[in-house]
Write a protein that holds these residues in place. Structure first.
Motif, mmCIF file in Angstrom:
data_model
loop_
_atom_site.group_PDB
_atom_site.id
_atom_site.type_symbol
_atom_site.label_atom_id
_atom_site.label_comp_id
_atom_site.label_asym_id
_atom_site.label_seq_id
_atom_site.Cartn_x
_atom_site.Cartn_y
_atom_site.Cartn_z
ATOM 1 N N LYS A 1 0.810 -1.219 0.000
ATOM 2 C CA LYS A 1 0.000 0.000 0.000
ATOM 3 C C LYS A 1 0.843 1.269 0.000
ATOM 4 O O LYS A 1 0.349 2.344 -0.360
ATOM 5 C CB LYS A 1 -0.947 0.001 1.208
ATOM 6 N N VAL A 2 2.111 1.163 0.416
ATOM 7 C CA VAL A 2 2.939 2.381 0.539
ATOM 8 C C VAL A 2 4.233 2.271 -0.261
ATOM 9 O O VAL A 2 5.131 3.093 -0.087
ATOM 10 C CB VAL A 2 3.276 2.669 2.018
ATOM 11 N N LYS A 3 4.322 1.288 -1.153
ATOM 12 C CA LYS A 3 5.599 1.068 -1.831
ATOM 13 C C LYS A 3 5.985 2.228 -2.747
ATOM 14 O O LYS A 3 7.173 2.564 -2.849
ATOM 15 C CB LYS A 3 5.570 -0.248 -2.615
ATOM 16 N N LYS B 1 -3.561 5.955 3.365
ATOM 17 C CA LYS B 1 -4.007 4.893 2.467
ATOM 18 C C LYS B 1 -5.105 4.055 3.122
ATOM 19 O O LYS B 1 -6.084 3.668 2.467
ATOM 20 C CB LYS B 1 -2.822 3.992 2.101
ATOM 21 N N ALA B 2 -4.958 3.787 4.414
ATOM 22 C CA ALA B 2 -5.980 3.023 5.128
ATOM 23 C C ALA B 2 -7.319 3.759 5.113
ATOM 24 O O ALA B 2 -8.376 3.156 4.913
ATOM 25 C CB ALA B 2 -5.525 2.757 6.558
ATOM 26 N N ALA B 3 -7.272 5.068 5.332
ATOM 27 C CA ALA B 3 -8.500 5.862 5.283
ATOM 28 C C ALA B 3 -9.094 5.862 3.885
ATOM 29 O O ALA B 3 -10.316 5.782 3.709
ATOM 30 C CB ALA B 3 -8.211 7.292 5.736
ATOM 31 N N TYR B 4 -8.240 5.937 2.867
ATOM 32 C CA TYR B 4 -8.701 5.934 1.475
ATOM 33 C C TYR B 4 -9.423 4.630 1.140
ATOM 34 O O TYR B 4 -10.468 4.632 0.488
ATOM 35 C CB TYR B 4 -7.508 6.148 0.545
ATOM 36 N N LEU B 5 -8.859 3.498 1.579
ATOM 37 C CA LEU B 5 -9.492 2.205 1.307
ATOM 38 C C LEU B 5 -10.783 2.034 2.094
ATOM 39 O O LEU B 5 -11.743 1.426 1.618
ATOM 40 C CB LEU B 5 -8.519 1.073 1.648
ATOM 41 N N SER C 1 -6.669 12.687 10.958
ATOM 42 C CA SER C 1 -7.692 12.331 11.938
ATOM 43 C C SER C 1 -9.090 12.591 11.377
ATOM 44 O O SER C 1 -10.004 11.764 11.520
ATOM 45 C CB SER C 1 -7.476 13.121 13.228
ATOM 46 N N PHE C 2 -9.244 13.733 10.718
ATOM 47 C CA PHE C 2 -10.536 14.068 10.116
ATOM 48 C C PHE C 2 -10.892 13.068 9.014
ATOM 49 O O PHE C 2 -12.017 12.558 8.945
ATOM 50 C CB PHE C 2 -10.493 15.483 9.547
ATOM 51 N N LYS C 3 -9.913 12.755 8.147
ATOM 52 C CA LYS C 3 -10.194 11.866 7.030
ATOM 53 C C LYS C 3 -10.512 10.453 7.507
ATOM 54 O O LYS C 3 -11.419 9.799 6.985
ATOM 55 C CB LYS C 3 -9.008 11.840 6.067
ATOM 56 N N ILE C 4 -9.776 9.966 8.485
ATOM 57 C CA ILE C 4 -10.033 8.630 9.017
ATOM 58 C C ILE C 4 -11.430 8.563 9.628
ATOM 59 O O ILE C 4 -12.164 7.584 9.452
ATOM 60 C CB ILE C 4 -8.961 8.237 10.043
#
Length: 297
Positions: free
Chosen positions: A15-17, A247-251, A61-64
């Motif tokens: 996810k971060v490569k 990336k975690a929030a995006y997924l 924090s907001f996005k998550i």
């Protein structure tokens, strides 16, 4: 849906490569070019990197929070679908004679609706799992529908109307079934709203830029005058933490994309399938959906 507390390193790195190699290349370049070319890069106060890091943390924090709200809303919607699917069959069994074939017919349609909605939300072929659940003439009619789950609900409504016309259902019973079908239609609409509402892409691009700037300011900061290898490691690790959280929030913000972070719609649909077949008195039941590696679809 992620089912394990600890994720495989290969999944995290995948996810971060891209930002990993960009930050690593930039950090190595900033550290080695002055030695090769014989000049020093301008030194920046650590306060700039600190302030930017705090701002990134607030934005993340907001996005998550927003992403989790979308994921949790999707899970609540499918919880309501479970309840309404069971309620529909129980209502039919309550209001109709046990030997009435419409009970089994509408129960199987409800199972088909759950499978079709799952595949439709994931942009897959919605007719794949419907063989054996619906008769051939209904399958042929549904193939002409652009929205297969809506077509199945239309068949359910037609059956309810036919029962009422033949006086097998009184007005009160029909009203209860109608309300259940309306709730199922509303749940489908809520899922489609989440699916079709795009999270602003400019927000993500701005956050990415801020994280890249953070890594640059951090490596140029005055107090961070350590060994070259240690500085590179610190910059890369801190940057990757931010990138992975983003990336975690995006997924998480898109729970219907056929990804490990999806709402477990296949497993929920299978549970509904098993439950409704048991209500019909069947003993040959499909197996539960098992987790694939570290996630459940």
């Amino acid at each position: 849906m992620i089912t394990q507390k600890f994720l495989p390193f290969s999944y995290i790195f995948d996810k971060v490569k891209v930002p990993f190699f960009i930050v690593l290349t930039g950090a190595v370049a900033f550290e080695t070019l002055p030695l090769i070319l014989g000049y020093r890069l301008p030194e920046i106060p650590i306060n700039i990197a600190t302030t930017l890091g705090i701002a990134i943390s607030i934005l993340l924090s907001f996005k998550i929070g927003q992403s989790y709200d979308r994921w949790w809303e999707a899970r609540k919607i499918w919880g309501a679908i479970v309840n309404d699917s069971r309620s529909l069959v129980l209502q039919l069994q309550l209001y109709l004679e046990a030997e009435n074939p419409v009970i089994r017919q509408m129960a199987y349609r409800q199972i088909a609706w759950c499978y079709a909605l799952t595949r439709s939300l994931r942009e897959q072929e919605p007719m794949v799992d419907l063989d054996g659940l619906l008769p051939a003439d209904e399958l042929d009619g549904l193939r002409r529908h652009k929205n297969v789950p809506l077509g199945i609900l239309g068949l359910q409504t037609a059956s309810a109307k036919q029962l009422s016309g033949s006086e097998l259902l009184d007005n009160f019973s029909r009203l209860q079934i109608d309300e259940t079908l309306v709730r199922l239609t509303a749940s489908m609409g809520k899922c489609e709203r989440i699916k079709n509402t795009v999270f602003p892409t400019n927000y993500r691009k701005g956050l990415h830029l801020a994280i890249y700037l953070f890594s640059i300011f951090l490596i140029l900061s005055v107090p961070l005058q350590l060994s070259i290898v240690l500085e590179i490691v610190i910059v890369v690790v801190l940057s990757m933490i931010f990138f992975y959280l983003e990336k975690a929030a995006y997924l998480l913000q898109d729970p219907f994309e056929n990804l490990p972070t999806d709402t477990a719609m296949t497993a929920i649909s299978r549970t509904i399938d098993i439950n409704l077949r048991q209500l019909l008195g069947e003993t040959e039941l499909p197996p539960k959906v098992q987790p694939e590696d570290f996630y459940l679809m």
